[in-house]
Every structure is written in structure tokens, then in C-alpha cells.
Motif scaffolding. Structure first.
Motif, PDB file in Angstrom:
ATOM      1  N   TYR A  13     -28.656  80.772  25.107  1.00 50.07           N
ATOM      2  CA  TYR A  13     -28.882  79.583  25.487  1.00 50.07           C
ATOM      3  C   TYR A  13     -30.645  79.510  25.822  1.00 50.07           C
ATOM      4  O   TYR A  13     -31.054  80.572  26.015  1.00 50.07           O
ATOM      5  CB  TYR A  13     -28.489  79.847  27.131  1.00 50.07           C
ATOM      6  CG  TYR A  13     -27.247  79.597  27.797  1.00 50.07           C
ATOM      7  CD1 TYR A  13     -26.293  79.017  26.438  1.00 50.07           C
ATOM      8  CD2 TYR A  13     -26.475  80.153  28.723  1.00 50.07           C
ATOM      9  CE1 TYR A  13     -24.669  79.271  26.764  1.00 50.07           C
ATOM     10  CE2 TYR A  13     -25.142  80.031  28.923  1.00 50.07           C
ATOM     11  CZ  TYR A  13     -24.211  79.305  27.675  1.00 50.07           C
ATOM     12  OH  TYR A  13     -23.205  79.509  28.257  1.00 50.07           O
TER      13      TYR A  13
ATOM     14  N   GLN B 137     -31.099  76.340  30.030  1.00 46.92           N
ATOM     15  CA  GLN B 137     -29.795  76.546  31.075  1.00 46.92           C
ATOM     16  C   GLN B 137     -29.271  77.504  31.461  1.00 46.92           C
ATOM     17  O   GLN B 137     -28.473  77.733  32.020  1.00 46.92           O
ATOM     18  CB  GLN B 137     -29.317  76.993  28.698  1.00 46.92           C
ATOM     19  CG  GLN B 137     -29.089  75.326  28.293  1.00 46.92           C
ATOM     20  CD  GLN B 137     -28.647  75.016  27.038  1.00 46.92           C
ATOM     21  OE1 GLN B 137     -29.769  76.198  26.656  1.00 46.92           O
ATOM     22  NE2 GLN B 137     -27.624  75.020  26.795  1.00 46.92           N
TER      23      GLN B 137
ATOM     24  N   ALA C  53     -29.905  77.164  34.650  1.00 43.32           N
ATOM     25  CA  ALA C  53     -28.949  76.838  35.379  1.00 43.32           C
ATOM     26  C   ALA C  53     -26.742  77.100  35.211  1.00 43.32           C
ATOM     27  O   ALA C  53     -25.959  77.410  36.790  1.00 43.32           O
ATOM     28  CB  ALA C  53     -28.261  75.570  34.576  1.00 43.32           C
TER      29      ALA C  53
ATOM     30  N   ASP D 182     -24.619  77.906  38.185  1.00 37.23           N
ATOM     31  CA  ASP D 182     -23.203  77.629  38.899  1.00 37.23           C
ATOM     32  C   ASP D 182     -22.225  78.369  38.731  1.00 37.23           C
ATOM     33  O   ASP D 182     -21.684  78.555  39.660  1.00 37.23           O
ATOM     34  CB  ASP D 182     -22.662  76.566  37.371  1.00 37.23           C
ATOM     35  CG  ASP D 182     -21.980  76.368  37.457  1.00 37.23           C
ATOM     36  OD1 ASP D 182     -22.459  74.729  38.347  1.00 37.23           O
ATOM     37  OD2 ASP D 182     -20.903  76.431  37.013  1.00 37.23           O
TER      38      ASP D 182
ATOM     39  N   TYR E 228     -30.627  72.658  37.886  1.00 39.41           N
ATOM     40  CA  TYR E 228     -29.562  72.672  37.617  1.00 39.41           C
ATOM     41  C   TYR E 228     -28.938  71.248  38.359  1.00 39.41           C
ATOM     42  O   TYR E 228     -28.081  70.607  36.974  1.00 39.41           O
ATOM     43  CB  TYR E 228     -29.094  73.190  39.234  1.00 39.41           C
ATOM     44  CG  TYR E 228     -27.229  72.927  39.706  1.00 39.41           C
ATOM     45  CD1 TYR E 228     -26.908  74.258  39.008  1.00 39.41           C
ATOM     46  CD2 TYR E 228     -27.175  72.185  40.149  1.00 39.41           C
ATOM     47  CE1 TYR E 228     -26.004  74.311  38.872  1.00 39.41           C
ATOM     48  CE2 TYR E 228     -25.466  71.988  40.166  1.00 39.41           C
ATOM     49  CZ  TYR E 228     -25.122  73.619  39.629  1.00 39.41           C
ATOM     50  OH  TYR E 228     -23.761  73.205  39.180  1.00 39.41           O
TER      51      TYR E 228
ATOM     52  N   TRP F  51     -28.806  70.104  34.493  1.00 36.75           N
ATOM     53  CA  TRP F  51     -28.218  70.322  33.853  1.00 36.75           C
ATOM     54  C   TRP F  51     -26.346  70.132  34.235  1.00 36.75           C
ATOM     55  O   TRP F  51     -25.499  69.434  33.113  1.00 36.75           O
ATOM     56  CB  TRP F  51     -27.699  71.448  34.088  1.00 36.75           C
ATOM     57  CG  TRP F  51     -27.133  72.675  32.982  1.00 36.75           C
ATOM     58  CD1 TRP F  51     -26.721  72.880  32.279  1.00 36.75           C
ATOM     59  CD2 TRP F  51     -25.499  72.706  34.002  1.00 36.75           C
ATOM     60  NE1 TRP F  51     -25.658  73.567  31.257  1.00 36.75           N
ATOM     61  CE2 TRP F  51     -24.857  74.061  33.129  1.00 36.75           C
ATOM     62  CE3 TRP F  51     -24.950  73.026  35.118  1.00 36.75           C
ATOM     63  CZ2 TRP F  51     -23.544  74.772  33.700  1.00 36.75           C
ATOM     64  CZ3 TRP F  51     -23.514  73.761  35.454  1.00 36.75           C
ATOM     65  CH2 TRP F  51     -22.883  74.303  34.388  1.00 36.75           C
ATOM     66  N   GLU F  52     -26.619  69.136  35.050  1.00 38.51           N
ATOM     67  CA  GLU F  52     -25.895  68.605  35.706  1.00 38.51           C
ATOM     68  C   GLU F  52     -26.068  67.063  34.778  1.00 38.51           C
ATOM     69  O   GLU F  52     -24.551  66.529  34.794  1.00 38.51           O
ATOM     70  CB  GLU F  52     -25.395  68.124  37.155  1.00 38.51           C
ATOM     71  CG  GLU F  52     -25.045  68.889  37.609  1.00 38.51           C
ATOM     72  CD  GLU F  52     -24.527  69.052  39.690  1.00 38.51           C
ATOM     73  OE1 GLU F  52     -24.013  69.941  40.112  1.00 38.51           O
ATOM     74  OE2 GLU F  52     -25.483  68.511  40.083  1.00 38.51           O
TER      75      GLU F  52
ATOM     76  N   ASP G 229     -35.550  76.834  23.613  1.00 35.66           N
ATOM     77  CA  ASP G 229     -36.520  75.618  24.629  1.00 35.66           C
ATOM     78  C   ASP G 229     -37.385  74.768  24.191  1.00 35.66           C
ATOM     79  O   ASP G 229     -37.234  73.636  23.593  1.00 35.66           O
ATOM     80  CB  ASP G 229     -36.778  76.220  26.345  1.00 35.66           C
ATOM     81  CG  ASP G 229     -35.859  76.414  27.077  1.00 35.66           C
ATOM     82  OD1 ASP G 229     -34.795  75.892  26.652  1.00 35.66           O
ATOM     83  OD2 ASP G 229     -35.793  76.683  28.469  1.00 35.66           O
TER      84      ASP G 229
END
Length: 320
Positions: free
Chosen positions: A145, A149, A152, A156, A171, A174-175, A209
């Protein structure tokens, strides 16, 4: 052969953040629609609003790199609104941006009082922040990741620790499926002080990233890039990503770039000599001028974030 000496990081003492005084809190975050009485205005700002609306209508990429003070100014909800409504398709920041966002999500507050904390060595030595963020990065890096990521996915998986995820920028990104990337310099962030820091994992996740960011910049033709309050990292990462994209043949010459800051630059489109101090202000060259030398438009939005970002929201909202 000379062998440099290193300090033993395992001896570093940490403290709980539970009772820490925080300058920025969930209860004083600014809320879109409630605090836009005095809107910011400038010709450059008007053009940027037009370009963002056009980019959204045409389905173009809009990238945005923020400095940590955008979070510290209590503007998280505006960033979330801009992503929700298609005005940011990739959001990036430095390591400090991730820390303030992470602390707001679990603690409900962030931004300690540095002048006094540095006096006794307690600055940044927060057990929960350092331990949990480093755990998240280490676990995420092991799975391939990116840094964003990793945070997040960790939040989660441990939702009971994070009661304020509705206001957590990484977050919510990410959603929504919006890339949220972090571009880290080892030694600049408080979590690097923590005994749990794994510098290899931090570098690996931030490197992933960077690849994500380069891809978004490669898709930028006809779109917009905003650099909001990052005077060094954002400008440098953007220029390198743009160079990679053009090196690989991606068309990235018809772009609009906008730098948001409070430093007066005068006629920022003109070349200036190295004898002038603002020659060394990186966003002038790396965000506004050089990326648009073969076409496109470079803009400077000179104003406080607490005025410019809510105004950007209000202007785009009113166009809907």
C-alpha cells in the motif's frame, strides 16, 4: 575507517496525548455553508474558479497538494466537499498533513503548543500518534500500500479508536476512491521520533504514493493543479512528477496551475534575478512559471487560507 555514531531511539520517552491541550479541535472546525460572509476576490481567483468548473464539466484531472496548515486552519470539511463534488480528483500532502488529520480522527484535536513543548523535549512525543501511525504504515507497506492507503485501511480496521472519521480527509478520500497521497522527508515529522518508527516502511509507502501522484500528473492535460500552502515539498514533488510525465510522452502542456499563499510576489509572471529573495521561493518557479512555459496558465492566489478556501467552496457551490 571513521564510523559515525547514532543515537539509541529506543530510549526516547513518549507520553499519552489523551490530556493534551490542542489548538485545533473537531468542535472548532469550520463548516461549509456557515462561515463565508467575507469572500476573497481577485482576477486570478475568478479565472481559477472558471478553470475548475470547466475541468469538472469536461471530466479533467484536478490535483491538489496541501501544506499541513490547511488542516491546522480547521478547513478539513472544505477539502472533503471539494472531493465529494468533483473539484479534486487527487489530493496530496506532506507528512505533517497526515499527522494532523490522523490526530483529529482519533483524538478530536491536534496542534500542540510547540514553543513550550520543545523546552523539555516533550514536543511530538505522543504515544498514540507515533505508535498507531507507524503500525499503520508498517502493516500497509508490507501489503504494497501507499502511505495514504495504509492510514485509511488501519483506521477502517480499528474504527473504535477513531470516533471522528467523518471529518478525516484521508479516510473520506479513501471512501470516495480519490487518491490521497503523502510525500515524506525522513526526520521532518513527529512520528519519526517514536521508537516504533520503521524508516524503510515509511520510505516504501511514500514511494508508492509518489507513483500514484505521478500517474495523476500524467493525466493532467486540460486540468488544474493547485498547490495550497506548501512552500517546499509540494512544489518540488509536483515538478519532479511533471518531468516524469513529460519524459514518458504524456501531453501535459495545456494545464492551469495555481499557488495559494500569503507571500506577496508582485508581478509573479516575470523573471527575476538571483539577487532577489523571492527568486528562491520554489512555488513561483516550480508551480506557476516553469510548468506553463510551453502553454497553459500559472496563477497566484495571495491570501490567507481561512479566506481563500471557504471562498473557493462558496464560488463553486454557487455555480452548481
Amino acid at each position: 575507517m571513521f564510523q559515525p555514531r547514532s543515537i539509541d531511539f529506543s530510549k526516547t520517552r513518549t507520553f499519552t496525548a489523551k490530556d493534551r491541550y490542542n489548538l485545533v479541535r473537531i468542535d472548532n472546525l469550520r463548516t461549509p455553508g456557515a462561515q463565508e460572509d467575507d469572500l476573497f476576490h481577485s482576477p486570478e481567483f475568478d479565472l481559477l474558479v472558471q478553470k475548475l468548473a470547466q475541468a469538472k464539466e469536461e471530466g479533467r484531472t484536478v490535483t491538489c497538494f496541501i501544506g499541513a496548515h490547511v488542516i491546522k486552519c480547521g478547513l478539513s470539511r472544505y477539502l472533503i466537499w471539494l472531493m465529494e463534488h468533483g473539484y479534486i480528483s487527487h489530493l496530496a500532502s506532506n507528512g505533517a498533513g497526515s499527522i494532523h488529520d490522523f490526530e483529529l480522527a482519533y483524538l478530536g484535536g491536534t496542534s500542540e503548543h510547540v514553543p513550550t513543548a520543545i523546552e523539555d523535549g516533550s514536543f511530538g512525543m505522543w504515544e498514540e500518534t507515533g505508535l498507531w501511525m507507524n503500525e499503520a504504515i508498517r502493516e500497509g507497506a508490507a501489503k504494497g500500500y501507499g502511505y495514504g492507503q495504509s492510514l485509511a485501511a488501519y483506521a477502517d480496521a480499528h474504527k473504535s479508536r477513531f470516533p471522528h472519521l467523518e471529518d478525516c480527509v484521508f479516510y473520506r478520500a479513501w471512501e470516495m476512491g480519490v487518491p490521497m497521497t503523502y510525500h515524506v522527508t525522513i526526520g521532518t515529522d513527529i512520528i519519526h521520533q517514536h521508537p516504533a518508527a520503521d524508516y524503510a516502511a515509511i520510505g516504501r509507502a511514500s514511494g508508492v504514493d509518489f507513483g500514484y501522484f505521478c500517474h495523476s500528473i500524467a493525466m493532467l492535460d486540460g486540468g488544474v493543479h493547485m498547490n495550497i500552502g506548501s512552500a517546499v515539498t509540494g512544489a518540488e514533488v509536483f515538478l519532479k512528477a511533471l518531468s516524469i510525465a513529460r519524459n514518458q510522452g504524456y501531453p501535459t502542456f495545456h494545464i492551469t496551475t495555481a499557488n495559494f499563499d500569503i507571500l506577496p510576489l508582485g508581478d509573479y509572471r516575470t523573471d527575476i534575478g538571483k539577487d532577489k529573495y523571492d527568486y528562491y521561493y520554489r512555488p513561483r518557479k516550480n508551480v506557476i512559471n516553469r510548468p506553463t512555459s510551453q502553454g497553459g496558465t500559472g496563477l497566484y492566489i495571495c491570501g490567507n487560507h481561512e479566506a481563500t478556501i471557504p471562498s473557493l467552496y462558496a464560488r463553486l457551490r454557487d455555480r452548481a
